[in-house]
Scaffold this motif. Structure first.
Motif, short mmCIF file in Angstrom:
data_model
loop_
_atom_site.label_atom_id
_atom_site.label_comp_id
_atom_site.label_asym_id
_atom_site.label_seq_id
_atom_site.Cartn_x
_atom_site.Cartn_y
_atom_site.Cartn_z
N THR A 434 0.82 -1.21 0.00
CA THR A 434 0.00 0.00 0.00
C THR A 434 0.86 1.26 0.00
O THR A 434 2.02 1.24 0.38
N LEU A 435 0.20 2.36 -0.45
CA LEU A 435 0.73 3.70 -0.25
C LEU A 435 -0.16 4.37 0.77
O LEU A 435 -1.36 4.07 0.88
N LYS A 436 0.39 5.31 1.51
CA LYS A 436 -0.41 6.08 2.46
C LYS A 436 -0.03 7.55 2.36
O LYS A 436 1.13 7.90 2.18
N ILE A 437 -1.05 8.41 2.45
CA ILE A 437 -0.85 9.85 2.50
C ILE A 437 -1.11 10.30 3.94
O ILE A 437 -2.18 10.01 4.50
N TRP A 438 -0.17 11.02 4.50
CA TRP A 438 -0.26 11.46 5.89
C TRP A 438 -0.43 12.98 5.94
O TRP A 438 0.26 13.71 5.22
N ASP A 439 -1.32 13.46 6.78
CA ASP A 439 -1.51 14.89 7.04
C ASP A 439 -0.56 15.29 8.16
O ASP A 439 -0.73 14.84 9.31
N ILE A 440 0.42 16.11 7.85
CA ILE A 440 1.44 16.45 8.85
C ILE A 440 0.88 17.37 9.93
O ILE A 440 1.20 17.23 11.11
N GLY A 441 0.03 18.31 9.54
CA GLY A 441 -0.55 19.21 10.53
C GLY A 441 -1.43 18.49 11.53
O GLY A 441 -1.37 18.74 12.73
N GLN A 442 -2.24 17.56 11.02
CA GLN A 442 -3.14 16.81 11.89
C GLN A 442 -2.50 15.56 12.48
O GLN A 442 -3.08 14.88 13.33
N ARG A 443 -1.31 15.23 11.95
CA ARG A 443 -0.56 14.07 12.44
C ARG A 443 -1.35 12.78 12.33
O ARG A 443 -1.37 11.95 13.25
N LYS A 444 -1.99 12.57 11.21
CA LYS A 444 -2.79 11.36 11.06
C LYS A 444 -2.88 10.95 9.59
O LYS A 444 -2.52 11.71 8.69
N LEU A 445 -3.38 9.75 9.37
CA LEU A 445 -3.56 9.22 8.03
C LEU A 445 -4.65 10.01 7.31
O LEU A 445 -5.74 10.19 7.82
N LYS A 446 -4.33 10.47 6.11
CA LYS A 446 -5.29 11.23 5.32
C LYS A 446 -5.93 10.36 4.25
O LYS A 446 -7.12 10.48 3.95
N GLN A 447 -5.12 9.47 3.65
CA GLN A 447 -5.64 8.63 2.57
C GLN A 447 -4.86 7.32 2.51
O GLN A 447 -3.63 7.32 2.52
N ASP A 448 -5.60 6.21 2.47
CA ASP A 448 -5.01 4.90 2.28
C ASP A 448 -5.15 4.54 0.81
O ASP A 448 -6.24 4.62 0.25
#
Length: 482
Positions: A434-448
């Motif tokens: 898998t690829l994952k997109i992380w939101d750095i400001g929110q410190r969480k997974l944005k998109q799997d």
């Protein structure tokens, strides 16, 4: 009610004296305040952090939620944001077959308009991003293609293979630019180009190999200019910095700094030895602008070589900022080190490494439970991301080296990471397919982003922010868009 606060930059330098602000003040009001104190003619966007956490609510709400004492001065760190925003990718726009072997490396051109991939099938492929189809299949290698690198002006592409051979390609035609370059005795592990602001048109690049050497090449003369020897084991990574320094990392546990000039042989400037095991990867805080040269988010084209150099230099100076060009290294010893190479005031003198770690003005970054496979500064130089075989990605402060957060979600080792051009998101590719997109400001997974049938070895986010590319063991190149 009001709250006593102090605005400071990422290095802790205060912006004026402590002041009272309304507890209703949030990011918008703080942005206006920062612009006013900084006397910015053009209003710039800022993000604000308290104790490492981004402030996205009014100050009073934050204080109440986190039970912060109002008797103390609240320190708020301000960081400038990119003037543009990158859209998060969330779907596959193309799944392109063509390679007959695993895809080992991918790279977008500096303007984001072209894409190259290297494979275990011994070919380099150039892809048409408009039609999302193969444009050229470049034949010249006889072994696995380990690395591809575009020149910062986008006019040249270089690839290196498992046998140590280097091929130069003409991107417009997909043809070999002269005969392959030979000199290395084992496989190529990394390639880096001389920055545009130091020398333009682009001619020189540096390669490093498992044979323990780094070589500087001239693509016009089609020959090796010099060989950087001194490491006692195989080299793992090479970076050509904006101050004219080449950095090499090795399985001998050291990092070497080489002073490079237009004339004469490079000289060893420093030998950095603090890691306890192989040094796997290096990243510079200015890496994004060194990669993209004079290209920026506006798409403006420079008309003359001198304009190209000036535009590239301006971007480099902005990226370097007051903190200077910094270096981060990741190792098999599970640690990373943040370095400040500019501490040297004897650029031609070989430096001795002090016995005291504190004397080196660096900070050891610990926290991973297995080897650190990839480290990468964000385009704005404010963050460092590290990928590890412990299945996690960690975020660090790119200026102080302080730990920020751990991003968990992968169930296999994380092989490679790439930042969005606006530094707000991070892309990771893993053995878990898998690829994952992380939101750095929110410190969480944005998109799997599932879709690959096997391990994902290589990922890249285009410098124009429009696309993400991934490739791996399933031999399939995937393009992702928002």
């Amino acid at each position: 009610m009001t709250v006593m606060c102090r605005l400071v930059d990422a290095e802790g330098i205060p912006l004026g004296n402590p002041m009272y602000i309304s507890e209703q003040a949030g990011p918008l009001q703080l942005t206006e305040l920062a612009n006013r104190f900084l006397n910015n003619e053009e209003k710039l966007p800022y993000a604000f952090y308290v104790s490492g956490e981004e402030l996205v609510v009014p100050v009073g709400t934050y204080i109440e939620k986190n039970r912060v004492s109002v008797e103390n001065i609240l320190t708020i760190v301000y960081r400038q944001q990119a003037l543009f925003r990158t859209r998060p990718v969330n779907r596959i726009s193309a799944s392109i077959a063509g390679h007959q072997g695993a895809i080992l490396c991918v790279s977008f051109s500096p303007d984001g308009k072209q894409l190259a991939s290297g494979s275990g099938d011994t070919s380099v492929r150039l892809w048409d991003l408009n039609t999302q189809t193969p444009m050229f299949t470049c034949r010249g290698h006889m072994h696995w293609v380990q690395a591809v690198a575009w020149s910062p002006d986008g006019k040249h592409l270089v690839s290196g293979d498992f046998a140590g051979k280097i091929c130069c390609w003409i991107p417009k035609t997909g043809k070999l630019d002269g005969i392959p370059l030979r000199g290395h005795r084992q496989w190529i592990t990394s390639i880096s180009w001389e920055p545009v602001h130091l020398n333009y048109p682009c001619r020189r690049f540096v390669t490093c190999s498992k044979d323990g050497d780094a070589r500087i090449w001239d693509i016009t003369l089609k020959k090796s200019l010099t060989c950087l020897t001194g490491h006692t084991r195989g080299l793992t990574c090479v970076k050509w910095g904006g101050e004219g320094i080449i950095y090499t990392s090795s399985q001998d546990c050291t990092i070497k700094m080489w002073e490079v000039t237009q004339e004469g042989a490079p000289c060893l400037k420093a030998n950095l030895k603090f890691h306890g095991h192989w040094v796997n990867f290096l990243s510079l805080s200015t890496e994004y602008v060194l990669r993209t040269g004079a290209f920026d988010h506006t798409g403006k084209q420079s008309s003359s070589p001198e304009e190209v150099r000036k535009a590239a230099l301006k971007r480099y100076e902005q990226a370097k900022g007051n903190s200077g060009e910094r270096l981060v290294s990741g190792s098999d010893d599970w640690t990373m080190f943040l370095w400040e190479p500019s501490v040297s005031d004897q650029p031609r003198k070989r430096l001795t490494v002090p016995s005291s770690v504190s004397d080196q003005r660096k900070k050891q970054l610990t926290g991973h439970q297995q080897l650190v496979n990839h480290v990468y500064f964000s385009p704005n130089g404010q963050w460092i991301a590290s990928a590890s075989f412990d299945k996690s990605v960690k975020i660090w402060d790119g200026i102080t080296g302080d730990f920020i957060t751990t991003l968990r979600g992968h169930v296999g080792p994380v092989y490679q990471i790439s930042w969005s051009p606006d530094s707000r998101m991070l892309l990771s590719g893993s053995k878990d397919s898998t690829l994952k997109i992380w939101d750095i400001g929110q410190r969480k997974l944005k998109q799997d982003l599932p879709g690959h049938a096997d391990e994902v070895y290589a990922v890249d986010w285009s410098p124009d922010g429009e696309r993400v590319v991934s490739g791996g063991k399933d031999k399939c190149l995937k393009l992702w868009v928002g």
